[in-house]
Scaffold this motif. Sequence first.
Motif, mmCIF file in Angstrom:
data_model
loop_
_atom_site.group_PDB
_atom_site.id
_atom_site.type_symbol
_atom_site.label_atom_id
_atom_site.label_comp_id
_atom_site.label_asym_id
_atom_site.label_seq_id
_atom_site.Cartn_x
_atom_site.Cartn_y
_atom_site.Cartn_z
ATOM 1 N N ALA A 120 4.659 19.338 -14.833
ATOM 2 C CA ALA A 120 4.713 19.362 -16.299
ATOM 3 C C ALA A 120 3.621 20.252 -16.878
ATOM 4 N N ARG A 121 2.461 20.294 -16.225
ATOM 5 C CA ARG A 121 1.367 21.115 -16.731
ATOM 6 C C ARG A 121 1.582 22.599 -16.432
ATOM 7 N N GLN A 122 2.069 22.896 -15.207
ATOM 8 C CA GLN A 122 2.323 24.289 -14.823
ATOM 9 C C GLN A 122 3.667 24.370 -14.102
ATOM 10 N N PRO A 123 4.748 24.585 -14.838
ATOM 11 C CA PRO A 123 6.077 24.606 -14.227
ATOM 12 C C PRO A 123 6.251 25.701 -13.175
ATOM 13 N N GLU A 124 5.506 26.789 -13.294
ATOM 14 C CA GLU A 124 5.674 27.874 -12.321
ATOM 15 C C GLU A 124 5.110 27.517 -10.946
ATOM 16 N N SER A 125 4.299 26.468 -10.848
ATOM 17 C CA SER A 125 3.738 26.076 -9.547
ATOM 18 C C SER A 125 4.555 24.971 -8.881
ATOM 19 N N ALA A 126 5.738 24.686 -9.378
ATOM 20 C CA ALA A 126 6.544 23.592 -8.830
ATOM 21 C C ALA A 126 6.919 23.834 -7.377
ATOM 22 N N GLY A 127 7.215 25.068 -7.013
ATOM 23 C CA GLY A 127 7.586 25.363 -5.630
ATOM 24 C C GLY A 127 6.443 25.138 -4.657
ATOM 25 N N LEU A 128 5.237 25.481 -5.067
ATOM 26 C CA LEU A 128 4.075 25.302 -4.197
ATOM 27 C C LEU A 128 3.704 23.833 -4.058
ATOM 28 N N THR A 129 3.717 23.099 -5.151
ATOM 29 C CA THR A 129 3.309 21.696 -5.082
ATOM 30 C C THR A 129 4.390 20.805 -4.478
ATOM 31 N N GLY A 180 0.800 -1.221 0.000
ATOM 32 C CA GLY A 180 0.000 0.000 0.000
ATOM 33 C C GLY A 180 0.831 1.268 0.000
ATOM 34 N N PRO A 181 1.763 1.412 0.953
ATOM 35 C CA PRO A 181 2.608 2.606 0.922
ATOM 36 C C PRO A 181 3.474 2.703 -0.331
ATOM 37 N N GLY A 182 3.885 1.579 -0.881
ATOM 38 C CA GLY A 182 4.659 1.614 -2.120
ATOM 39 C C GLY A 182 3.851 2.200 -3.271
ATOM 40 N N ILE A 183 2.612 1.786 -3.362
ATOM 41 C CA ILE A 183 1.734 2.341 -4.402
ATOM 42 C C ILE A 183 1.446 3.814 -4.118
ATOM 43 N N GLY A 184 1.231 4.143 -2.835
ATOM 44 C CA GLY A 184 0.934 5.523 -2.464
ATOM 45 C C GLY A 184 2.062 6.479 -2.800
ATOM 46 N N VAL A 185 3.296 6.079 -2.530
ATOM 47 C CA VAL A 185 4.448 6.922 -2.850
ATOM 48 C C VAL A 185 4.545 7.128 -4.354
ATOM 49 N N GLY A 186 4.316 6.075 -5.102
ATOM 50 C CA GLY A 186 4.337 6.200 -6.561
ATOM 51 C C GLY A 186 3.285 7.163 -7.072
ATOM 52 N N LEU A 187 2.090 7.119 -6.492
ATOM 53 C CA LEU A 187 1.023 8.032 -6.907
ATOM 54 C C LEU A 187 1.331 9.481 -6.542
ATOM 55 N N VAL A 188 1.920 9.688 -5.359
ATOM 56 C CA VAL A 188 2.259 11.052 -4.937
ATOM 57 C C VAL A 188 3.287 11.664 -5.883
ATOM 58 N N PHE A 189 4.340 10.938 -6.195
ATOM 59 C CA PHE A 189 5.371 11.479 -7.071
ATOM 60 C C PHE A 189 4.873 11.624 -8.505
ATOM 61 N N ALA A 190 4.011 10.696 -8.943
ATOM 62 C CA ALA A 190 3.449 10.812 -10.291
ATOM 63 C C ALA A 190 2.568 12.052 -10.407
ATOM 64 N N ALA A 191 1.790 12.334 -9.363
ATOM 65 C CA ALA A 191 0.939 13.524 -9.384
ATOM 66 C C ALA A 191 1.782 14.794 -9.369
ATOM 67 N N TYR A 192 2.894 14.790 -8.626
ATOM 68 C CA TYR A 192 3.765 15.967 -8.600
ATOM 69 C C TYR A 192 4.404 16.198 -9.969
ATOM 70 N N ILE A 193 4.870 15.142 -10.596
ATOM 71 C CA ILE A 193 5.501 15.281 -11.904
ATOM 72 C C ILE A 193 4.488 15.782 -12.933
ATOM 73 N N GLN A 194 3.270 15.261 -12.862
ATOM 74 C CA GLN A 194 2.246 15.690 -13.807
ATOM 75 C C GLN A 194 1.858 17.152 -13.568
ATOM 76 N N VAL A 232 5.949 21.287 -1.695
ATOM 77 C CA VAL A 232 5.663 21.194 -0.268
ATOM 78 C C VAL A 232 4.635 20.106 -0.012
ATOM 79 N N TYR A 233 3.573 20.080 -0.809
ATOM 80 C CA TYR A 233 2.535 19.072 -0.639
ATOM 81 C C TYR A 233 3.044 17.680 -0.987
ATOM 82 N N MET A 234 3.969 17.591 -1.927
ATOM 83 C CA MET A 234 4.544 16.302 -2.267
ATOM 84 C C MET A 234 5.300 15.731 -1.073
#
Length: 70
Positions: free
Chosen positions: A35-44, A18-32, A46-48
């Motif tokens: 990629a969609r809005q590079p200027e929001s990388a600093g804000l997101t 479960g945590p292995g899948i969860g970590v993968g989803l968190v990092f995948a969401a951050y990368i996505q 923290v949540y990652m």
Amino acid sequence: MEITGSLNAIGYGIAAIGPGIGVGLVFAAYIQATARQPESAGLTRVYMFMGFAVIEALALLGLVLAFALS
């Protein structure tokens, strides 16, 4: 045929999926999101790290319980 080993270790191995899948989803969401809005990388970022820390804390809690209940 006899299975030897600790049932707690097997349980934790299954619980670690479960945590292995969860970590993968968190990092995948951050990368996505980056990629969609590079200027929001600093804000997101923290949540990652917050999501990563919570997921890893749950994995460590499972590890502690596996050995504490043996």
